[in-house]
Design an enzyme around this catalytic site. Structure first.
Site, mmCIF file in Angstrom:
data_model
loop_
_atom_site.group_PDB
_atom_site.id
_atom_site.type_symbol
_atom_site.label_atom_id
_atom_site.label_comp_id
_atom_site.label_asym_id
_atom_site.label_seq_id
_atom_site.Cartn_x
_atom_site.Cartn_y
_atom_site.Cartn_z
ATOM 1 N N GLU A 134 -17.598 71.920 3.283
ATOM 2 C CA GLU A 134 -18.446 72.649 4.421
ATOM 3 C C GLU A 134 -18.472 72.038 5.630
ATOM 4 O OE1 GLU A 134 -22.334 72.534 2.105
ATOM 5 O OE2 GLU A 134 -21.365 73.451 0.229
ATOM 6 N N GLU A 174 -15.819 75.868 -8.156
ATOM 7 C CA GLU A 174 -17.552 75.621 -8.395
ATOM 8 C C GLU A 174 -17.476 77.124 -8.249
ATOM 9 O OE1 GLU A 174 -19.468 74.310 -5.526
ATOM 10 O OE2 GLU A 174 -18.317 72.011 -4.909
HETATM 11 C C1 XIL Z 1 -25.110 71.115 -6.033
HETATM 12 C C2 XIL Z 1 -25.960 70.897 -7.557
HETATM 13 O O1 XIL Z 1 -25.523 70.986 -8.806
HETATM 14 C C3 XIL Z 1 -27.429 70.451 -7.505
HETATM 15 O O2 XIL Z 1 -27.736 69.545 -9.490
HETATM 16 C C4 XIL Z 1 -27.386 69.786 -6.499
HETATM 17 O O3 XIL Z 1 -29.370 69.138 -6.482
HETATM 18 C C5 XIL Z 1 -27.108 70.567 -5.297
HETATM 19 O O4 XIL Z 1 -25.834 70.183 -5.379
HETATM 20 N N1 XIL Z 1 -21.851 72.848 -3.138
HETATM 21 C C6 XIL Z 1 -21.329 71.957 -3.073
HETATM 22 C C7 XIL Z 1 -21.882 71.634 -5.081
HETATM 23 O O5 XIL Z 1 -20.504 71.081 -2.813
HETATM 24 O O6 XIL Z 1 -21.686 69.814 -4.075
HETATM 25 C C8 XIL Z 1 -23.553 71.324 -4.799
HETATM 26 O O7 XIL Z 1 -23.700 71.009 -6.288
HETATM 27 C C9 XIL Z 1 -23.845 73.075 -4.812
HETATM 28 C C10 XIL Z 1 -23.294 74.109 -3.941
#
Ligand code: XIL
Length: 371
Positions: free
Chosen positions: A157, A262
């Site tokens: 990010e 993701e």
């Molecule tokens: C999220 C998790 O799923 C949650 O449990 C946590 O509270 C916050 O982070 N981008 C990412 C991930 O790279 O690490 C994030 O995961 C979601 C957005």
């Protein structure tokens, strides 16, 4: 004897009738010639407390990611302390079951303790000190799992929603040189690991343009980047999937692999609508944003199914460059969308329902493997 035979045949016929279509195929098998299919695991799954989800991971997925347990705040909570208890179990699970094991994440502005960027008085540390801290972290964490973690999200990010480099503490103190060094150190720590720049909404033209430019600059500066990770946190409406298609084509032209790292699809209404994955977003609870507490209406389920199938069909078209699709969780009981961006909701973002049963999307994705 004859009666027994007839009875057995009748039972077999009945059994066939009750077997759902494609039960003989799994997600990972349907896509084994195309790319790996992964799921993010939480601590209950990693430590074996959630046996139901573990069984789904083992039967359906060929890759795993750690949802939270390799983030800086968990693995390195204070300057002198590393906590490898859960990460060691995560990596052991991957090793034991032959799963393509992913590391998430080395450089990110979220879920990283403030101390990382500060000296003892709370003032920002110098660039040299931050680089030294990061180098030590990367060698300790990526080094520990050398040869076992096959792909690391090195930077996450780093492009902002405005399409410019994100003004994170990493960037403000270390500049782009810090990102280049992060890739170089991760490569030194594990020369065989796939190394990823991971981000959300880089399908959209404005953010994509900067992400493409960044990959070019990183490569030119000598960063051993192998992969661009598109997070793919979607809603039913956003983004227009033609942007995903275009983005994969354009990143591939830079000579990197592309992974959907993701994937999930939020069906719940949100104020402001658009797809985002900004974890700092917190919106107020309101029943109108939590409409499916009692179950998902069939027409919404159908839209979810069609959208999942479309995402996989696009990835399949690009199977020469797409090497993995990872779902951001196993069942709806555990999707982060139950708590984000609005707390206490009943979300339906994943492929298996709250009871662990496959949703219609599973079948549709398997069908999409054989167009
Ligand atoms: C999220 C998790 O799923 C949650 O449990 C946590 O509270 C916050 O982070 N981008 C990412 C991930 O790279 O690490 C994030 O995961 C979601 C957005």
């Amino acid at each position: 004897m004859r009666n027994l035979k007839i009875a057995l045949m009748a039972m077999a016929t009945a059994a066939v009738l009750f077997v759902p279509a494609n039960a003989e195929t799994t997600l990972k098998d349907a896509y084994k010639d195309a790319f790996a299919i992964g799921a993010a695991m939480n601590a209950a799954e990693i430590t074996g407390r959630d046996t139901k989800s573990d069984a789904i991971v083992l039967s359906q997925f060929s890759s795993i990611s750690p949802e939270n347990d390799l983030k800086w705040e968990r693995v390195h909570p204070t300057p002198e302390r590393y906590d490898f208890a859960v990460p060691d179990q995560y990596v052991a699970f991957g090793q034991k079951h032959g799963l393509y094991t992913v590391g998430h994440v080395l450089v990110w502005h979220s879920q990283t303790p403030k101390w990382v960027f500060e000296n003892k008085d709370g003032a920002p540390i110098s660039k040299d000190d931050l680089l030294a801290r990061l180098k030590e972290h990367i060698f300790t964490v990526a080094g520990r799992y050398k040869g076992k973690i096959k792909a690391w999200d090195v930077i996450n990010e780093v492009v902002g929603d405005d399409g410019k480099m994100r003004q994170s503490p990493w960037y403000k103190i270390g500049g782009e040189e810090l990102f280049v060094k992060a890739f170089q150190w991760a490569h030194e720590a594990d020369p065989a690991a796939e190394l990823t720049y991971n981000d959300y909404n880089i399908e959209y033209p404005n953010k994509r343009a900067e992400a493409l430019a960044l990959v070019k600059r990183l490569k030119a500066a000598g960063a051993p980047i192998t992969t661009v990770g598109i997070q793919a946190h979607y809603t039913l409406a956003e983004p227009d999937l033609k942007f995903l298609d275009e983005a994969i084509t354009e990143f591939a032209k830079l000579g990197v692999k592309v992974a959907l790292t993701e994937l999930d699809i939020d069906v719940l209404p949100r104020p402001g609508a658009g797809a985002t994955a900004d974890v700092s977003l917190r919106l107020a609870e309101d029943p109108k944003y939590n409409p499916y507490v009692k179950g998902l209406p069939e027409e919404v389920q159908a839209k979810l199914t069609a959208r999942y199938a479309e995402v996989f069909a696009i990835a399949l078209k690009h199977k020469d460059v797409v090497n993995r699709i990872t779902l951001w969780g196993v069942t709806d009981a555990d999707t982060w969308h139950n708590g984000w961006p609005i707390p206490n909701r009943t979300a339906y973002s994943l492929l298996f329902d709250r009871a662990g049963n496959p949703k219609p999307a599973v079948d549709a994705i398997i069908k999409a493997a054989k167009p």
